[in-house]
Write a protein that holds these residues in place. Sequence first.
Motif, PDB file in Angstrom:
ATOM      1  N   ASP A 553       1.460 -21.999  17.977  1.00 29.26           N
ATOM      2  CA  ASP A 553       2.364 -20.966  18.481  1.00 29.26           C
ATOM      3  C   ASP A 553       3.719 -21.149  17.812  1.00 29.26           C
ATOM      4  O   ASP A 553       4.368 -22.183  17.984  1.00 29.26           O
ATOM      5  N   ILE A 554       4.127 -20.119  17.015  1.00 30.51           N
ATOM      6  CA  ILE A 554       5.381 -20.216  16.265  1.00 30.51           C
ATOM      7  C   ILE A 554       6.331 -19.110  16.712  1.00 30.51           C
ATOM      8  O   ILE A 554       5.938 -17.959  16.865  1.00 30.51           O
ATOM      9  N   GLU A 555       7.596 -19.501  16.918  1.00 31.80           N
ATOM     10  CA  GLU A 555       8.663 -18.543  17.193  1.00 31.80           C
ATOM     11  C   GLU A 555       9.704 -18.659  16.099  1.00 31.80           C
ATOM     12  O   GLU A 555       9.813 -19.689  15.425  1.00 31.80           O
ATOM     13  N   LEU A 556      10.490 -17.591  15.926  1.00 26.63           N
ATOM     14  CA  LEU A 556      11.564 -17.594  14.928  1.00 26.63           C
ATOM     15  C   LEU A 556      12.898 -17.778  15.628  1.00 26.63           C
ATOM     16  O   LEU A 556      13.144 -17.177  16.686  1.00 26.63           O
ATOM     17  N   SER A 557      13.742 -18.585  15.021  1.00 28.42           N
ATOM     18  CA  SER A 557      15.102 -18.682  15.542  1.00 28.42           C
ATOM     19  C   SER A 557      15.812 -17.364  15.304  1.00 28.42           C
ATOM     20  O   SER A 557      15.437 -16.599  14.415  1.00 28.42           O
ATOM     21  N   PRO A 558      16.828 -17.017  16.120  1.00 27.87           N
ATOM     22  CA  PRO A 558      17.538 -15.743  15.921  1.00 27.87           C
ATOM     23  C   PRO A 558      18.070 -15.579  14.503  1.00 27.87           C
ATOM     24  O   PRO A 558      17.998 -14.483  13.928  1.00 27.87           O
ATOM     25  N   ASN A 589       3.469 -16.360   2.624  1.00 24.87           N
ATOM     26  CA  ASN A 589       3.259 -17.377   1.590  1.00 24.87           C
ATOM     27  C   ASN A 589       3.971 -18.699   1.900  1.00 24.87           C
ATOM     28  O   ASN A 589       3.339 -19.767   1.899  1.00 24.87           O
ATOM     29  N   PRO A 590       5.292 -18.705   2.159  1.00 22.87           N
ATOM     30  CA  PRO A 590       5.949 -19.993   2.447  1.00 22.87           C
ATOM     31  C   PRO A 590       5.466 -20.637   3.744  1.00 22.87           C
ATOM     32  O   PRO A 590       5.357 -21.869   3.820  1.00 22.87           O
ATOM     33  N   LEU A 591       5.128 -19.818   4.759  1.00 26.17           N
ATOM     34  CA  LEU A 591       4.647 -20.381   6.013  1.00 26.17           C
ATOM     35  C   LEU A 591       3.263 -20.997   5.822  1.00 26.17           C
ATOM     36  O   LEU A 591       2.975 -22.086   6.353  1.00 26.17           O
ATOM     37  N   GLY A 592       2.415 -20.327   5.059  1.00 27.28           N
ATOM     38  CA  GLY A 592       1.098 -20.888   4.776  1.00 27.28           C
ATOM     39  C   GLY A 592       1.203 -22.181   3.991  1.00 27.28           C
ATOM     40  O   GLY A 592       0.463 -23.148   4.248  1.00 27.28           O
ATOM     41  N   ARG A 593       2.127 -22.235   3.023  1.00 28.03           N
ATOM     42  CA  ARG A 593       2.306 -23.449   2.239  1.00 28.03           C
ATOM     43  C   ARG A 593       2.800 -24.602   3.111  1.00 28.03           C
ATOM     44  O   ARG A 593       2.334 -25.742   3.012  1.00 28.03           O
ATOM     45  N   LEU A 594       3.719 -24.270   4.009  1.00 28.22           N
ATOM     46  CA  LEU A 594       4.290 -25.299   4.877  1.00 28.22           C
ATOM     47  C   LEU A 594       3.237 -25.874   5.821  1.00 28.22           C
ATOM     48  O   LEU A 594       3.124 -27.099   5.991  1.00 28.22           O
ATOM     49  N   LEU A 595       2.439 -25.011   6.418  1.00 22.55           N
ATOM     50  CA  LEU A 595       1.414 -25.485   7.352  1.00 22.55           C
ATOM     51  C   LEU A 595       0.283 -26.203   6.626  1.00 22.55           C
ATOM     52  O   LEU A 595      -0.376 -27.087   7.184  1.00 22.55           O
ATOM     53  N   PHE A 596       0.039 -25.813   5.388  1.00 24.80           N
ATOM     54  CA  PHE A 596      -0.997 -26.505   4.622  1.00 24.80           C
ATOM     55  C   PHE A 596      -0.543 -27.930   4.275  1.00 24.80           C
ATOM     56  O   PHE A 596      -1.320 -28.892   4.363  1.00 24.80           O
ATOM     57  N   ASP A 597       0.744 -28.058   3.883  1.00 29.17           N
ATOM     58  CA  ASP A 597       1.271 -29.389   3.517  1.00 29.17           C
ATOM     59  C   ASP A 597       1.571 -30.241   4.735  1.00 29.17           C
ATOM     60  O   ASP A 597       1.524 -31.485   4.664  1.00 29.17           O
ATOM     61  N   GLN A 598       1.898 -29.590   5.862  1.00 32.86           N
ATOM     62  CA  GLN A 598       2.228 -30.335   7.094  1.00 32.86           C
ATOM     63  C   GLN A 598       1.327 -29.828   8.234  1.00 32.86           C
ATOM     64  O   GLN A 598       1.774 -29.047   9.073  1.00 32.86           O
ATOM     65  N   PRO A 599       0.081 -30.234   8.247  1.00 36.65           N
ATOM     66  CA  PRO A 599      -0.844 -29.743   9.287  1.00 36.65           C
ATOM     67  C   PRO A 599      -0.312 -30.032  10.689  1.00 36.65           C
ATOM     68  O   PRO A 599       0.248 -31.108  10.945  1.00 36.65           O
ATOM     69  N   GLN A 600      -0.480 -29.052  11.570  1.00 32.49           N
ATOM     70  CA  GLN A 600      -0.010 -29.191  12.950  1.00 32.49           C
ATOM     71  C   GLN A 600      -1.216 -29.246  13.888  1.00 32.49           C
ATOM     72  O   GLN A 600      -2.185 -28.515  13.707  1.00 32.49           O
ATOM     73  N   PRO A 601      -1.179 -30.133  14.865  1.00 37.38           N
ATOM     74  CA  PRO A 601      -2.309 -30.239  15.796  1.00 37.38           C
ATOM     75  C   PRO A 601      -2.439 -28.980  16.643  1.00 37.38           C
ATOM     76  O   PRO A 601      -1.439 -28.310  16.931  1.00 37.38           O
ATOM     77  N   PRO A 602      -3.673 -28.626  17.046  1.00 34.54           N
ATOM     78  CA  PRO A 602      -3.868 -27.458  17.910  1.00 34.54           C
ATOM     79  C   PRO A 602      -3.047 -27.571  19.183  1.00 34.54           C
ATOM     80  O   PRO A 602      -2.889 -28.654  19.743  1.00 34.54           O
ATOM     81  N   GLY A 603      -2.492 -26.465  19.616  1.00 37.21           N
ATOM     82  CA  GLY A 603      -1.668 -26.436  20.813  1.00 37.21           C
ATOM     83  C   GLY A 603      -0.196 -26.641  20.537  1.00 37.21           C
ATOM     84  O   GLY A 603       0.620 -26.633  21.463  1.00 37.21           O
ATOM     85  N   SER A 604       0.179 -26.817  19.268  1.00 35.29           N
ATOM     86  CA  SER A 604       1.584 -27.038  18.924  1.00 35.29           C
ATOM     87  C   SER A 604       2.400 -25.786  19.150  1.00 35.29           C
ATOM     88  O   SER A 604       1.951 -24.666  18.897  1.00 35.29           O
ATOM     89  N   ARG A 605       3.645 -25.986  19.656  1.00 39.02           N
ATOM     90  CA  ARG A 605       4.609 -24.904  19.790  1.00 39.02           C
ATOM     91  C   ARG A 605       5.782 -25.244  18.890  1.00 39.02           C
ATOM     92  O   ARG A 605       6.429 -26.276  19.048  1.00 39.02           O
ATOM     93  N   LEU A 606       6.050 -24.334  17.896  1.00 41.03           N
ATOM     94  CA  LEU A 606       7.011 -24.650  16.848  1.00 41.03           C
ATOM     95  C   LEU A 606       8.066 -23.552  16.752  1.00 41.03           C
ATOM     96  O   LEU A 606       7.813 -22.395  17.059  1.00 41.03           O
ATOM     97  N   LEU A 607       9.256 -23.976  16.296  1.00 45.72           N
ATOM     98  CA  LEU A 607      10.356 -23.049  16.046  1.00 45.72           C
ATOM     99  C   LEU A 607      10.620 -23.024  14.558  1.00 45.72           C
ATOM    100  O   LEU A 607      10.817 -24.073  13.929  1.00 45.72           O
ATOM    101  N   LEU A 608      10.648 -21.835  13.986  1.00 50.08           N
ATOM    102  CA  LEU A 608      10.858 -21.682  12.554  1.00 50.08           C
ATOM    103  C   LEU A 608      12.347 -21.517  12.289  1.00 50.08           C
ATOM    104  O   LEU A 608      12.972 -20.574  12.774  1.00 50.08           O
ATOM    105  N   THR A 609      12.908 -22.400  11.497  1.00 47.88           N
ATOM    106  CA  THR A 609      14.341 -22.375  11.164  1.00 47.88           C
ATOM    107  C   THR A 609      14.494 -22.590   9.661  1.00 47.88           C
ATOM    108  O   THR A 609      13.527 -22.578   8.914  1.00 47.88           O
ATOM    109  N   GLY A 610      15.733 -22.786   9.220  1.00 47.74           N
ATOM    110  CA  GLY A 610      15.947 -23.163   7.827  1.00 47.74           C
ATOM    111  C   GLY A 610      16.644 -22.133   6.997  1.00 47.74           C
ATOM    112  O   GLY A 610      16.478 -22.107   5.792  1.00 47.74           O
ATOM    113  N   VAL A 611      17.445 -21.268   7.610  1.00 49.01           N
ATOM    114  CA  VAL A 611      18.131 -20.228   6.849  1.00 49.01           C
ATOM    115  C   VAL A 611      19.098 -20.819   5.845  1.00 49.01           C
ATOM    116  O   VAL A 611      19.126 -20.461   4.666  1.00 49.01           O
ATOM    117  N   ASN A 612      19.905 -21.765   6.290  1.00 49.03           N
ATOM    118  CA  ASN A 612      20.941 -22.307   5.422  1.00 49.03           C
ATOM    119  C   ASN A 612      20.368 -23.057   4.228  1.00 49.03           C
ATOM    120  O   ASN A 612      20.909 -23.019   3.128  1.00 49.03           O
TER     121      ASN A 612
END
Length: 622
Positions: A553-558, A589-612
């Motif tokens: 489960d992924i959410e985006l920061s404002p 594309n970048p989200l798929g690359r990130l999750l492929f390189d950093q696998p997350q366990p099922p049930g994970s709740r994540l916040l997507l950040t990194g604008v700066n």
Amino acid sequence: MSIDHIPVRNGTPQAAHAAWPAWLREIENTLSVHSQYILHGNIRDQYVVRSEEYLSSMPSLLWQALRGQGYACLIAYDPVDGLQVLPARGPGADAARSTAQRLLPGLSAKDLSLDQLRKTITAVATAPNDRVGLVIDYAARLTRSPIDPTDDERKFFLACAKLAATATPPPGVALAGRLYNPVIWLVDSERDLPPWLTAGNVQIRTVGIPHPSLGDRMHAADLLTRDLQRTATDGRPPQEVVETFAVESGGMSLKAMAGVTRLAKERGIAFERLPEAVQTYRLGVVENPWRQDTLRRRIAEHQGLLEGRVKGQPAAVDKTLDILKRAAMGLSGAQTGRSTSRPRGVLFFAGPTGVGKTELAKSVAQLLFGDESACLRFDMSEYAAEHAADRLIGAPPGYVGYEAGGQLTNALRQQPFRVILFDEIEKAHPSVLDKFLQILEDGRLTDGQGTTTYFSESVLIFTSNLGILRKDKRTGEVVQLIDPGTDYHRVVETVNAAIKHHFTYELVRPELLNRLGDNIVVFDFISRTTAERIFRLQLSHVLRRLREEHHVDIELSPEMDRHLLARCTTNLNDGGRGIGNKVESQIVNPLGRLLFDQPQPPGSRLLLTGVNAGDFRLERRR
């Protein structure tokens, strides 16, 4: 082979000469100068004998003509039933049988060899004292190939050609003096027999049998409906219903019209709906969704489906719904004053790329028939070659792919209730457009195999990008005529003017544009508000896929949400498809690359950040 006429009334009517079809009068008038005839075309139909009011089959009608000239009998042969004699019963039948048996001792044989058939033809054509005729049905099946016969076939037809040139008529025994004993070949096409058989042989006459005219169909419709309860509950006079039945039967044989009346009788179809039964007969289906309340309820209850799937196009959706409602009510073409076999609905979607034209076509199929797969799509960029029309309707005989039929005609015969989408119509070759003209005018196409496909229960949708871009013919530079933000009325004017110019002056086919009429639906550029709605919808699809397939489960920061919204909706020229491309490159594309390189366990709740930082970061949340 049917050799008896099929009366509409009881009794055995005697046809008057003037009431016979013109082709039959032609044969009767030339029996003194031609020893053989090749009849081709509509040879397996029934034919109107007007004065006596009945329909007759080919062999029995030929016998009526020969009998009036004093002939003793007509012998009919086909490779299945062998030899038969007319008249088969009634007055003169015994004498006819006796004459035929005297001439042909092997009359009971069915499967004649070519040599036996040659002897039969010779015995009839050269009978010294008997006036008889011979009909050879399915004559095209006597040879492997008319242009490449076997040695035995070549000898057989050579003997027939020589016999035609050398035969002499027997002495006059009745009304008309010296007449030949005619040999009459029945074929579908005059090319079904070797071409050298008739070349230069004036003794052989080729006669084309036409399809029934409107007058023939009117007369037949009147005869065929006399057994029905001729009362019209809608207030129309019975004769008007009969005339409409005849008009709607255009292109049909009289035998098919008889089938329609049988269908009406068996199915209990009301007299005033007889013209509608023509379409039921043609399509081979009894349950027509257009005539059911279910389809009208679907349009009434689910018309919001179109607005839900196509964002920001209220004017286009409203006009589309108006045309669909008209089609559901059976009012398409009502201004002509008669029913029509044209398609149920015709739509021409025009406007910028990526604004929902194709999506709306698929939504129409979902709305009407409950299944998006009912939309049959053809990309017209694949039909830009000169012979591209052959792919739609099938190649002509003798060409590669002839047996396969056409992609369009095959699909529509399998399922006549469809939405047919012709995408980017301006890219099609002009020969393809000629086929569209026939569909829009007549509602039918005949493929390379001679099979007719009907479009009367389908919805045709054309799409085009005309009016948005223009290519300078001198420099090759592409110029955009209108930009996002242009007033919608200005967009409509520009697009309509471009379509008119393209069909009238570039294609020189103004008649095609005339057939489209007022069914042009112009789409607007998507607005900023609509672009954000499309972005939100596509982003939700991406996040839902991650939840369903990876249980993440992924959410985006404002800040990230605003950043991605701005990046994906900067350029609106490419519409929703352009936004989708940006979502793929900027998010998927970048989200798929990130999750492929950093696998997350099922049930994970994540916040997507990194604008700066300019790249994505995932922060784990409780």
